[in-house]
Design an enzyme around this catalytic site. Structure first.
Site, PDB file in Angstrom:
ATOM      1  N   SER A  69       0.801  -1.237   0.000  1.00  0.00           N
ATOM      2  CA  SER A  69       0.000   0.000   0.000  1.00  0.00           C
ATOM      3  C   SER A  69       0.826   1.276   0.000  1.00  0.00           C
ATOM      4  CB  SER A  69      -0.939   0.016   1.199  1.00  0.00           C
ATOM      5  OG  SER A  69      -2.019  -0.830   0.956  1.00  0.00           O
ATOM      6  N   LYS A  72       0.636   3.317  -3.077  1.00  0.00           N
ATOM      7  CA  LYS A  72      -0.572   4.091  -3.401  1.00  0.00           C
ATOM      8  C   LYS A  72      -0.355   5.604  -3.322  1.00  0.00           C
ATOM      9  CE  LYS A  72      -3.538   0.408  -1.527  1.00  0.00           C
ATOM     10  NZ  LYS A  72      -4.392   0.050  -0.367  1.00  0.00           N
ATOM     11  N   TYR A 197      -2.442  -2.506 -10.750  1.00  0.00           N
ATOM     12  CA  TYR A 197      -2.472  -2.345  -9.280  1.00  0.00           C
ATOM     13  C   TYR A 197      -1.556  -3.362  -8.588  1.00  0.00           C
ATOM     14  CZ  TYR A 197      -4.358  -2.611  -4.530  1.00  0.00           C
ATOM     15  OH  TYR A 197      -4.479  -2.652  -3.154  1.00  0.00           O
ATOM     16  N   TYR A 249      -4.252   3.502   7.549  1.00  0.00           N
ATOM     17  CA  TYR A 249      -5.585   2.886   7.511  1.00  0.00           C
ATOM     18  C   TYR A 249      -6.442   3.457   8.646  1.00  0.00           C
ATOM     19  CZ  TYR A 249      -2.500  -0.560   5.257  1.00  0.00           C
ATOM     20  OH  TYR A 249      -1.548  -1.176   4.505  1.00  0.00           O
ATOM     21  N   VAL A 267       1.063  -3.829   3.867  1.00  0.00           N
ATOM     22  CA  VAL A 267       0.923  -5.120   4.561  1.00  0.00           C
ATOM     23  C   VAL A 267       2.192  -5.976   4.554  1.00  0.00           C
ATOM     24  CG1 VAL A 267      -1.573  -5.477   4.472  1.00  0.00           C
ATOM     25  CG2 VAL A 267      -0.158  -6.189   2.551  1.00  0.00           C
TER      26      VAL A 267
HETATM   27  N1  GLN Z   1      -1.654  -5.319  -2.378  1.00  0.00           N
HETATM   28  C1  GLN Z   1      -2.319  -5.241  -1.096  1.00  0.00           C
HETATM   29  C2  GLN Z   1      -3.799  -5.508  -1.238  1.00  0.00           C
HETATM   30  O1  GLN Z   1      -4.381  -5.079  -2.175  1.00  0.00           O
HETATM   31  C3  GLN Z   1      -2.073  -3.904  -0.502  1.00  0.00           C
HETATM   32  C4  GLN Z   1      -2.819  -3.713   0.787  1.00  0.00           C
HETATM   33  C5  GLN Z   1      -2.027  -3.080   1.860  1.00  0.00           C
HETATM   34  O2  GLN Z   1      -0.802  -2.986   1.839  1.00  0.00           O
HETATM   35  N2  GLN Z   1      -2.746  -2.717   2.891  1.00  0.00           N
HETATM   36  O3  GLN Z   1      -4.414  -6.127  -0.416  1.00  0.00           O
END
Ligand code: GLN
Length: 313
Positions: A69, A72, A197, A249, A267
């Site tokens: 994430s 992003k 993505y 988050y 994550v």
């Molecule tokens: N690629 C992960 C997902 O889509 C990214 C989520 C994350 O890092 N929170 O679940």
């Protein structure tokens, strides 16, 4: 510039890392992307970089991990560069959800059914669709070139095992994407957009790469080492605002309270954070808490912020 802080970091960073490993609440590596389950549960490392590129590091700093994430934040800025604010904010909102990052609960609530913000999965998938390029391959190439430029590292690459692992098991992200498609948020094929993505989520970095990328945000889009503007200041301002309100988050409020710096977690256990105008910081500790943030990483950043009074608030 701040020789006292630098010297303190050199003296104490190693012991603070050991302390956070011992004192942070117990966490677990992410397993919903099977390949991420191979990470070492009790490792923790950090790199702090100043505007000259000097670093202080501690922990197992040569380990590599995927951005997940954290990517992003950068794809948001790339979509802004490619399409401008009006188009981007017709596809995603500006508000935190208070829900888990992969939640579908609120997808129908903002008119006309757009994701609440660009850092939850649904929002980031909408953003991936806005990266410039006629084909998913060109979009992936464009994203990778952007990440390489920001990290000043031409050998950054996609970890294909992680990409495949996520792609094979992404039932929830697929359902989010189909939902967005039905709401008219996504132009193009769902599978193509998800490929873009998963690719940027699977870009592999070291802690030092992460600190280097953070440094560009700490200097509002200028790389202070090459003395070169890489991102318009306004887009960095937008990214930093989302990092404060949604970057950790649904633990963003708690992190703002206890650390008080713009940050983004992933994550894989990575956290990118900045001390504005001063340092870029990369942390990785793969064991996560219930909200999906590195438990030891958050503990370590709380220590640093307290020691150096880094909170912006
Ligand atoms: N690629 C992960 C997902 O889509 C990214 C989520 C994350 O890092 N929170 O679940």
């Amino acid at each position: 510039q701040h020789p006292d802080i630098w010297q303190q970091l050199q003296t104490h960073l190693g012991e603070w890392v050991i302390q956070s490993k011992a004192q942070a609440p117990k966490g677990h590596v992410a397993t919903y992307i099977p390949e991420l389950a191979n990470a070492s549960e009790d490792s923790l490392s950090i790199c702090v970089m100043d505007g000259s590129g000097a670093t202080v590091t501690a922990g197992e700093t040569d380990c590599l991990f995927t951005l997940q994430s954290i990517s992003k934040v950068f794809t948001l800025m790339l979509a802004l560069i490619d399409h401008g604010e009006a188009v981007v904010f017709s596809k995603v909102g500006m508000e935190p959800t208070g829900d888990d990052f992969n939640s579908m609960l609120k997808l129908e609530l903002v008119e006309p059914g757009i994701p609440f913000n660009p850092l939850i999965n649904a929002g980031a998938i909408a953003i991936s669709s806005l990266i410039g390029g006629d084909t998913p391959e060109k979009q992936i190439e464009r994203a990778l070139a952007f990440f390489r430029d920001i990290a000043d590292n031409p050998s950054l690459a996609i970890n294909q095992a992680v990409f495949k692992s996520e792609s094979d098991t992404a039932h929830r992200n697929r359902s989010l994407a189909y939902f967005l498609k039905d709401n008219g948020v996504l132009d193009g094929e769902v599978d193509d957009i998800l490929r873009v993505y998963f690719s940027h989520c699977s870009i592999e970095v070291s802690c030092k790469d992460l600190a280097r990328m953070a440094l560009v945000l700490a200097y509002d889009g200028v790389d202070p080492i090459r003395n070169k503007r890489l991102i318009p200041r306004r887009y960095v301002q937008i990214a930093k605002t989302f990092m404060i309100t949604c970057g950790m988050y649904n633990a963003s409020g708690e992190f703002a309270m206890n650390v008080g710096l713009p940050a983004k977690s992933g994550v894989s256990g990575g956290i990118l954070t900045i001390v504005p105008g001063r340092y870029g910081i990369g942390v990785v500790g793969p064991a996560l808490n219930r909200k999906g943030n590195s438990t030891a990483g958050v503990h370590l950043l709380e220590t640093l912020s307290r020691e150096f009074d880094w909170s912006l608030f």
